[in-house]
Design a protein around this motif. Structure first.
Motif, mmCIF file in Angstrom:
data_model
loop_
_atom_site.group_PDB
_atom_site.id
_atom_site.type_symbol
_atom_site.label_atom_id
_atom_site.label_comp_id
_atom_site.label_asym_id
_atom_site.label_seq_id
_atom_site.Cartn_x
_atom_site.Cartn_y
_atom_site.Cartn_z
ATOM 1 N N UNK A 98 0.863 -1.174 0.000
ATOM 2 C CA UNK A 98 0.000 0.000 0.000
ATOM 3 C C UNK A 98 0.900 1.225 0.000
ATOM 4 N N UNK A 99 0.801 2.041 -1.045
ATOM 5 C CA UNK A 99 1.707 3.176 -1.196
ATOM 6 C C UNK A 99 1.142 4.435 -0.556
ATOM 7 N N UNK A 100 2.021 5.197 0.088
ATOM 8 C CA UNK A 100 1.655 6.493 0.621
ATOM 9 C C UNK A 100 1.714 7.534 -0.491
ATOM 10 N N UNK A 101 1.135 8.686 -0.251
ATOM 11 C CA UNK A 101 1.038 9.717 -1.284
ATOM 12 C C UNK A 101 2.402 10.083 -1.861
ATOM 13 N N UNK A 102 3.391 10.260 -0.998
ATOM 14 C CA UNK A 102 4.715 10.687 -1.470
ATOM 15 C C UNK A 102 5.484 9.551 -2.151
ATOM 16 N N UNK A 103 4.950 8.333 -2.097
ATOM 17 C CA UNK A 103 5.608 7.192 -2.736
ATOM 18 C C UNK A 103 5.090 6.929 -4.153
ATOM 19 N N UNK A 104 4.224 7.777 -4.672
ATOM 20 C CA UNK A 104 3.615 7.519 -5.976
ATOM 21 C C UNK A 104 4.621 7.378 -7.113
ATOM 22 N N UNK A 105 5.703 8.168 -7.163
ATOM 23 C CA UNK A 105 6.702 7.935 -8.230
ATOM 24 C C UNK A 105 7.313 6.531 -8.154
ATOM 25 N N UNK A 106 7.551 6.052 -6.940
ATOM 26 C CA UNK A 106 8.072 4.695 -6.762
ATOM 27 C C UNK A 106 7.024 3.676 -7.197
ATOM 28 N N UNK A 107 5.767 3.933 -6.847
ATOM 29 C CA UNK A 107 4.680 3.029 -7.228
ATOM 30 C C UNK A 107 4.579 2.901 -8.743
ATOM 31 N N UNK A 108 4.742 4.014 -9.447
ATOM 32 C CA UNK A 108 4.663 3.987 -10.913
ATOM 33 C C UNK A 108 5.776 3.134 -11.498
ATOM 34 N N UNK A 109 6.981 3.277 -10.982
ATOM 35 C CA UNK A 109 8.104 2.480 -11.476
ATOM 36 C C UNK A 109 7.893 0.993 -11.187
ATOM 37 N N UNK A 122 14.389 -4.454 -17.332
ATOM 38 C CA UNK A 122 13.833 -4.686 -15.992
ATOM 39 C C UNK A 122 14.872 -4.369 -14.923
ATOM 40 N N UNK A 123 16.112 -4.813 -15.136
ATOM 41 C CA UNK A 123 17.177 -4.529 -14.174
ATOM 42 C C UNK A 123 17.423 -3.032 -14.048
ATOM 43 N N UNK A 124 17.377 -2.327 -15.189
ATOM 44 C CA UNK A 124 17.595 -0.879 -15.163
ATOM 45 C C UNK A 124 16.508 -0.179 -14.341
ATOM 46 N N UNK A 125 15.257 -0.590 -14.556
ATOM 47 C CA UNK A 125 14.163 0.021 -13.818
ATOM 48 C C UNK A 125 14.198 -0.358 -12.334
ATOM 49 N N UNK A 126 14.609 -1.576 -12.032
ATOM 50 C CA UNK A 126 14.728 -1.988 -10.637
ATOM 51 C C UNK A 126 15.767 -1.153 -9.898
ATOM 52 N N UNK A 127 16.890 -0.908 -10.576
ATOM 53 C CA UNK A 127 17.926 -0.064 -9.980
ATOM 54 C C UNK A 127 17.420 1.356 -9.772
ATOM 55 N N UNK A 128 16.721 1.864 -10.782
ATOM 56 C CA UNK A 128 16.157 3.218 -10.686
ATOM 57 C C UNK A 128 15.139 3.311 -9.553
ATOM 58 N N UNK A 171 13.234 8.129 1.109
ATOM 59 C CA UNK A 171 13.218 7.887 2.556
ATOM 60 C C UNK A 171 14.384 8.558 3.278
ATOM 61 N N UNK A 172 15.385 8.964 2.528
ATOM 62 C CA UNK A 172 16.506 9.675 3.132
ATOM 63 C C UNK A 172 16.128 11.116 3.459
ATOM 64 N N UNK A 173 15.114 11.635 2.781
ATOM 65 C CA UNK A 173 14.763 13.047 2.936
ATOM 66 C C UNK A 173 13.308 13.233 3.383
ATOM 67 N N UNK A 174 12.780 12.303 4.154
ATOM 68 C CA UNK A 174 11.399 12.414 4.603
ATOM 69 C C UNK A 174 11.213 13.624 5.527
ATOM 70 N N UNK A 175 10.089 14.300 5.364
ATOM 71 C CA UNK A 175 9.725 15.374 6.274
ATOM 72 C C UNK A 175 9.109 14.776 7.532
ATOM 73 N N UNK A 193 16.999 2.959 16.078
ATOM 74 C CA UNK A 193 17.191 1.643 15.461
ATOM 75 C C UNK A 193 16.863 1.763 13.970
ATOM 76 N N UNK A 194 17.829 1.504 13.087
ATOM 77 C CA UNK A 194 17.594 1.665 11.637
ATOM 78 C C UNK A 194 16.498 0.739 11.131
ATOM 79 N N UNK A 195 15.750 1.237 10.156
ATOM 80 C CA UNK A 195 14.731 0.438 9.483
ATOM 81 C C UNK A 195 15.217 0.075 8.083
ATOM 82 N N UNK A 196 14.644 -0.970 7.486
ATOM 83 C CA UNK A 196 14.981 -1.299 6.095
ATOM 84 C C UNK A 196 14.617 -0.128 5.182
ATOM 85 N N UNK A 197 15.270 -0.041 4.042
ATOM 86 C CA UNK A 197 14.946 1.008 3.081
ATOM 87 C C UNK A 197 13.474 0.899 2.691
ATOM 88 N N UNK A 198 12.756 2.006 2.803
ATOM 89 C CA UNK A 198 11.326 1.977 2.510
ATOM 90 C C UNK A 198 10.459 1.739 3.724
#
Length: 315
Positions: free
Chosen positions: A3-14, A37-43, A52-56, A265-270
């Motif tokens: 389930x994607x959050x509003x700010x995750x929509x660009x990631x959802x599209x990819x 597919x590999x190129x898009x996965x990396x992107x 997630x590095x720059x979340x408000x 405590x660090x969380x996984x990316x995303x």
């Protein structure tokens, strides 16, 4: 399905595009689109990491509330063994918003207490969305006193928007129950480690988090009131919640700087909702390290540590 959050929509599209290409490749053996597919996965991975590095603070609040984020039962299943739930406050009844009992973290026996929000409509109603009632906090006091008698460390997992504000809770002494639970934390003669795993809201959170070591997951939030509540008071509209979250310093990073918490405590990316197993592994290791550090300290030394850490806040 994520389930994607509003700010995750660009990631959802990819990720949707990647899924389409995989389906195409599977249905047509003649097309070789593995490189694309590999190129898009990396992107997509890079975009997710940068996002997630720059979340408000407001975006972190949304992540902390994500419906798929691990809850108390998930942590019990992945981090602890031999969990034996204990119910009732011996005064009024059982509160499913706050759950506790004996458990093992690795080889260590502990008293585990925490908020449970539930995962679907039925379980959320049963657990009252993690909003504890007086009987829940009195149950927590009973379990902490039991842990003290048996010499067991106390581990709490805090995830609540706040204590239940209903009339019936006030009639049964909500404020007194929260105060007694906070007092019980501070009076413990055994080690106590608290972790804010999602939302840490108001006195409902402090009542289970007045420990000598307070941890927070990377994208959790901890505050005296919700951003919406703050905005409604100051600006008379909840639409100012993002500005309120910024001003209130609700994030783990801000609270570590202010001395309100002791460790992130660090969380996984995303976020933890994308990889609950990794989040639980990191949290289990962090709690174990903190308990190792506190092992062997006398009851008076532990109480002094708690008093010192809270008196230093804002000094």
């Amino acid at each position: 399905m994520i389930s994607y959050l509003e700010f995750e929509k660009p990631v959802a599209a990819l990720e949707a595009r990647i899924a389409e290409l995989r389906d195409t490749a599977a249905s047509s053996g003649e097309l070789d689109i593995a490189a694309e597919i590999r190129r898009l996965e990396t992107k997509s991975a890079d975009l997710l990491a940068n996002t997630y590095r720059t979340l408000t603070p407001w975006q972190k609040t949304q992540v902390a509330r994500h419906p798929a984020r691990p809850h108390f039962r998930d942590y019990v299943e992945r981090m602890f063994t031999g969990f034996m739930p204990l119910g009732g406050d011996r005064l009024y009844g059982e509160d499913q918003a706050i759950i506790g009992g004996f458990a093992r973290l690795g080889d260590r026996r502990v008293m585990l207490i925490g908020h449970e929000k539930g995962h679907d409509t039925h379980s959320r109603i049963r657990h009252n969305f993690g909003m504890g009632k007086p009987e829940g906090y009195r149950k927590a006091v009973r379990l902490m006193e039991m842990a003290d008698r048996f010499g067991l460390p106390v581990v709490t997992l805090v995830d609540t928007s706040g204590a239940f504000p209903g009339v019936e809770a006030e009639e049964r002494g909500q404020a007194e129950a929260i105060a007694r639970s906070t007092e019980a934390c501070l009076a413990l003669g055994v080690p106590m480690v608290a972790t804010i795993v999602g939302e840490g809201g108001s006195g409902g959170a402090v009542a289970l988090a007045s420990a000598e070591r307070v941890l927070m997951l990377e994208h959790a939030v901890y505050s005296v009131i919700s951003p919406e509540g703050c905005a409604s008071i100051l600006w008379r509209t909840a639409e100012k919640a993002p500005e309120a979250a910024e001003a209130m310093k609700v994030t783990a990073q801000d609270l570590l700087t202010l001395g309100v918490i002791d460790r992130i405590v660090p969380e996984p990316v995303g976020g933890a909702h994308r990889d609950a197993a990794a989040a639980c592994t990191a949290l289990s290791a962090a709690i174990g390290e903190e308990l190792d550090h506190l092992a062997g300290k006398t009851p008076d030394a532990l109480r002094a540590l708690r008093a010192d850490r809270f008196l230093r806040i804002g000094a």
